[in-house]
Scaffold this active site. Structure first.
Site, short mmCIF file in Angstrom:
data_model
loop_
_atom_site.label_atom_id
_atom_site.label_comp_id
_atom_site.label_asym_id
_atom_site.label_seq_id
_atom_site.Cartn_x
_atom_site.Cartn_y
_atom_site.Cartn_z
N VAL A 632 -12.87 1.50 -2.04
CA VAL A 632 -13.28 1.90 -0.72
C VAL A 632 -12.46 2.03 0.34
O VAL A 632 -12.21 2.93 0.81
CB VAL A 632 -14.73 1.13 -0.57
CG1 VAL A 632 -15.30 1.75 0.78
CG2 VAL A 632 -15.60 1.30 -1.69
N SER A 634 -8.54 -0.35 1.93
CA SER A 634 -7.80 -1.73 1.83
C SER A 634 -7.09 -1.77 2.81
O SER A 634 -6.78 -0.93 3.93
CB SER A 634 -6.83 -1.58 0.42
OG SER A 634 -6.10 -0.33 0.80
N GLY A 635 -6.63 -2.95 3.15
CA GLY A 635 -5.76 -3.38 4.30
C GLY A 635 -4.96 -4.45 4.36
O GLY A 635 -5.06 -5.11 2.98
N SER A 636 -4.39 -5.26 5.24
CA SER A 636 -3.73 -6.42 5.31
C SER A 636 -4.84 -7.53 4.59
O SER A 636 -4.11 -8.48 3.95
CB SER A 636 -3.20 -6.87 6.48
OG SER A 636 -4.20 -7.08 7.60
N VAL A 640 -11.58 -3.53 -0.48
CA VAL A 640 -12.94 -3.48 -0.79
C VAL A 640 -13.20 -2.42 -2.04
O VAL A 640 -12.72 -1.45 -1.89
CB VAL A 640 -13.71 -3.17 0.56
CG1 VAL A 640 -15.22 -3.09 0.41
CG2 VAL A 640 -13.31 -3.99 1.71
N LYS A 655 -15.37 -7.49 -1.25
CA LYS A 655 -14.21 -7.46 -0.51
C LYS A 655 -13.30 -8.58 -1.26
O LYS A 655 -13.63 -9.85 -0.90
CB LYS A 655 -14.42 -7.96 0.92
CG LYS A 655 -13.30 -8.30 1.91
CD LYS A 655 -13.90 -8.58 3.14
CE LYS A 655 -12.60 -9.10 3.98
NZ LYS A 655 -13.08 -9.58 5.42
N ASP A 763 -14.08 -7.02 17.61
CA ASP A 763 -13.64 -5.74 17.04
C ASP A 763 -14.69 -5.06 16.95
O ASP A 763 -14.78 -3.95 15.81
CB ASP A 763 -12.76 -5.81 15.49
CG ASP A 763 -12.03 -4.70 15.39
OD1 ASP A 763 -11.46 -3.92 16.36
OD2 ASP A 763 -11.58 -4.48 14.30
#
Length: 780
Positions: A632, A634-636, A640, A655, A763
């Site tokens: 779904v 992605s990041g640092s 997911v 996650k 955030d």
């Protein structure tokens, strides 16, 4: 006869490869090495079989640079021959070219986490220098090539998460250097070959989630270097070889969910000093739990549940690292000493014959998070010392013989956020006002006891309640008006009590309510006809002789004229009040629209209404081996994935944390600590957390959330041009935008003012506001 035929075919393949190499590698002047153009042509043939290259990896495979500089290709310095082909996790799709067998210097072939399909070519048997073979998490079908045994230098073979069929070739037992053999999550059948017992260097054997039958060969007891043995979720039968209990290097041992029948004796020697995960769950094992298991001082998870074990549970005081103990569904226990010494964070012992009282020393187990003691023969009072278990998330002691009052100290455990089930006992006294401390609790069951007195007004403080069962007691008086704050209720049962007064009107406004049982009390007056009262299959009001009206399907008496005249007068007054001002009317209509929208929200899925106890295995299965098709985002922080639980068909979001990032583990613990105490209908629901290791022994940490079908608010407010086309562009109308703003405000108000400790969302932006299929937004 069939075995000898396979042997003959494998030998023929071996000599054919050997003979061809002798013929084509020599000239009249002696031995020569073929040019590296052979490798280049093999790579081009490999590229030709790629049907989908989303990341355009293959674009670098062209004549503008030497093939040894192509992406994923490594060559030896001396002869410039390909030694490694590493193309893992690149979203490649296609079949494997038979020409791959021409790269005779290849030592590493790594294609894991792609979408390769069709069969493994037989030519792979020609890679005599091959040491590492990674094909995990693809869609490869067919049988395991029998001539793989010709690759005599193989040390690692990983083919998990594919669609392999057929049997495990017996000739794999000839690969004397093999350390890892992983075929889990395929469709392999037949039995485990006894020849695998010849693999003296084998450290990992993973066969979970296949269709294997037969028995576990005695020869596996010779694998003294074996560290990981996983054969769960098959159809293996017979007995468990005693020698398997003496594999001293075992760290992970799982034969759960099979058909193994054997008897364990208390004097059985289990010599596994390093074992961390030991599971024989879901078999037909009888006898007693061996005392020697208590010497496994590194145990983290111990699963004996769903068997036929009996007798006493040995003292587990020495198992300081034990976090999960599952003894449920056996015939264990003859006294409280069977379990009180356990230092399990998670303790499951339901459906046994545990007797005696719950010891006061349970308060010393401050790390307890989940306790399941349902369906036993426990007696006496619930000790007040349980209030010291301030990490407790769930306690279920239903269907025992507990008596006395509910200790207020138990209701003071504010960490309780999943289930508190005290039903079907002999508890007496009132429901303590301390219930107000359970602000995060999702389900409360005190059914079928002897509780009495008025329902406490403080029950309305339990704003996260989704299920409230008070039936089968001696409660009296009206339903408190404070319960109007429980707007997230999905099920309410107060039947078989002595409650009185009118049915509260606020129940009509409970949009999430799907089950309401008011039967066999002393309620009086008119039955409402809106909200859940319009559904006769979800509303139960029989046994209240003073009630009248309601929809015809409820089969209640019609209200008399006096009552009707009174209702008519109330209606006239209401009409006059509504017409006092246009502004007030508009406001009321807006509130009514939002209320109706909440009424239409679908009931929560079974994955949200039950306690999820997920393992790394079930997550792998749910996400199709962390397939890229289910990615779904992605990041640092990690990635997911969308997943579907096989047991219930429920859709989840997983996650997976990237533990290589500094501080990831610390961040995970902090996030779990915060999330365990927050529950609100406008916050994305955390279903469970997973902390353990994968099948390679690496740390694995993940959070499982409810899946939000309609993406984020960002997708609706600022859709990407061309994604859906102008004719299908999504949009939010005025009322939906107002509803989104209100829901976000509710979520923030809860985080700021109603959590045990205030939480500041750092955030807040449209991409962190997710929408479910009913366009109800939830803050992430």
């Amino acid at each position: 006869m069939e075995l000898s035929k396979k042997h003959f075919e494998a030998c023929c393949s071996f000599f054919l490869v050997f003979f061809s190499q002798q013929v084509f590698s020599k000239t009249p002047t002696g031995l020569v090495v073929r040019g590296n153009d052979t490798d280049q042509q093999a790579l081009l043939q490999f590229k030709a079989k790629i049907t989908d290259d989303q990341l355009r990896v293959m674009e670098s495979w062209n004549s503008s640079i030497h093939f040894c500089q192509w992406h994923g290709v490594t060559c030896g310095r001396k002869h410039q021959r390909v030694t490694k082909l590493e193309l893992q996790s690149l979203k490649l799709s296609g079949s494997l070219s038979p020409h791959i067998g021409n790269m005779s210097f290849l030592r590493v072939l790594n294609l894991l986490n792609n979408s390769f399909y069709n069969q493994i070519p037989q030519s792979i048997g020609g890679l005599r220098r091959l040491e590492t073979l990674y094909l995990t998490n693809n869609s490869i079908s067919g049988e395991i090539p029998s001539n793989l045994s010709s690759c005599s230098k193989l040390t690692i073979v990983r083919m998990a998460g594919n669609r392999l069929t057929g049997e495990i070739p017996a000739f794999l037992g000839f690969l004397s250097k093999l350390k890892v053999l992983s075929f889990y999550n395929n469709s392999l059948r037949g039995s485990i070959p006894p020849s695998l017992g010849n693999l003296s260097s084998l450290e990992e054997l993973a066969l979970t989630y296949n269709a294997l039958d037969g028995i576990i060969p005695e020869t596996l007891g010779r694998l003294t270097n074996l560290s990981i043995f996983l054969a769960a979720a098959n159809a293996i039968s017979g007995t468990l070889p005693v020698a398997m209990f003496n594999l001293s290097n075992i760290r992970f041992f799982d034969i759960g969910e099979n058909k193994i029948q054997c008897t364990l004796y208390t004097d059985l020697a289990i010599t596994m000093p390093y074992v961390e995960f030991f599971s024989v769950r879901g078999n037909k094992i009888s006898g007693q739990i061996p005392i020697s298991i208590t010497n496994a001082s590194n145990l983290d998870v111990l699963q004996f549940n769903d068997n036929r074990l009996s007798g006493k549970v040995p003292s587990l005081e020495k198992l300081d690292k034990l976090s999960t103990l599952q003894l449920a569904v056996n015939g264990l226990g003859h006294g409280r000493e069977d379990w009180e010494a356990s230092k399990a964070k998670n303790f499951f012992a339901h459906i046994n014959i545990l007797s005696g009282t719950i010891p006061h020393s349970i308060g010393n187990l401050s790390a307890l998070t989940i306790v399941g003691l349902d369906f036993n023969n426990l007696q006496g009072n619930i000790p007040p010392s349980i209030g010291k278990c301030q990490s407790l998330l769930e306690l279920t002691v239903s269907y025992n013989n507990l008596s006395g009052p509910i200790p207020p100290q138990l209701l003071g455990v504010s960490s309780m956020s999943i289930i508190l089930d005290l039903s079907s006992n002999h508890l007496t006294g009132e429901l303590p006002v301390a219930v107000e401390n359970l602000k995060n609790l999702g389900q409360l069951y005190v059914s079928q006891n002897r509780l009495s007195g008025l329902l406490p007004k403080t029950l309305g403080s339990c704003v996260s309640l989704e299920k409230l069962y008070l039936d089968g007691n001696l409660f009296e008086g009206p339903i408190p008006s404070s319960l109007s704050s429980l707007r997230g209720l999905e099920a309410l049962d107060v039947s078989n009590n002595n409650l009185s007064g009118e049915i509260p009107e606020f129940l009509v406004r409970f949009g999430a309510l799907r089950y309401l049982n008011l039967s066999f009390n002393n309620f009086e007056g008119v039955i409402p006809s809106g909200g859940i009262f319009k559904n006769a299959s979800a509303t139960f009001v029989e046994g209240n002789s003073k009630l009248c009206g309601g929809i015809p399907e409820l089969h209640m008496l019609r209200c008399n004229l006096k009552t009707s005249s009174s209702n008519s007068l109330r209606l006239k007054v209401a009409i006059i009040v509504v017409t006092l001002g246009v502004t007030l009317a508009f406001t009321c209509l807006l509130i009514l629209w939002i209320g109706k929208k909440k009424e239409k929200q679908a009931t929560a899925t079974s994955v949200e209404n039950s306690v999820l106890q997920l393992s790394y295995q079930s997550i792998v299965r749910a996400t199709d081996g962390f397939s890229t098709q289910n990615l779904v985002g992605s990041g640092s922080f990690g990635s997911v994935y969308k997943g579907v639980l096989q047991a219930s068909g429920a859709v989840i979001a997983v996650k997976v944390l990237n533990l290589l990032n500094r501080g990831a583990s610390r961040s995970f613990l902090a996030e779990c600590e915060a999330l365990k105490n927050i529950r609100h209908r406008n916050l994305v629901k955390v279903l469970t957390a997973i902390s353990g290791v994968d099948y390679q022994g690496n740390d694995f940490k993940a959070l499982v959330y409810e899946f939000m079908e309609n993406g984020s608010l960002e997708d609706w407010l600022h859709p990407l041009i061309g994604m859906n086309g102008p004719e299908t562009a999504r949009n939010l109308n005025f009322f939906q935008r107002v509803s989104v703003a209100i829901d976000v405000a509710h979520a923030l108000q809860y985080l700021h003012h109603h959590c045990e400790e205030p939480i500041i969302h750092c955030d807040l932006k449209p991409s962190n506001i997710l929408l479910n299929e009913e366009i109800v937004d939830k803050l992430n």
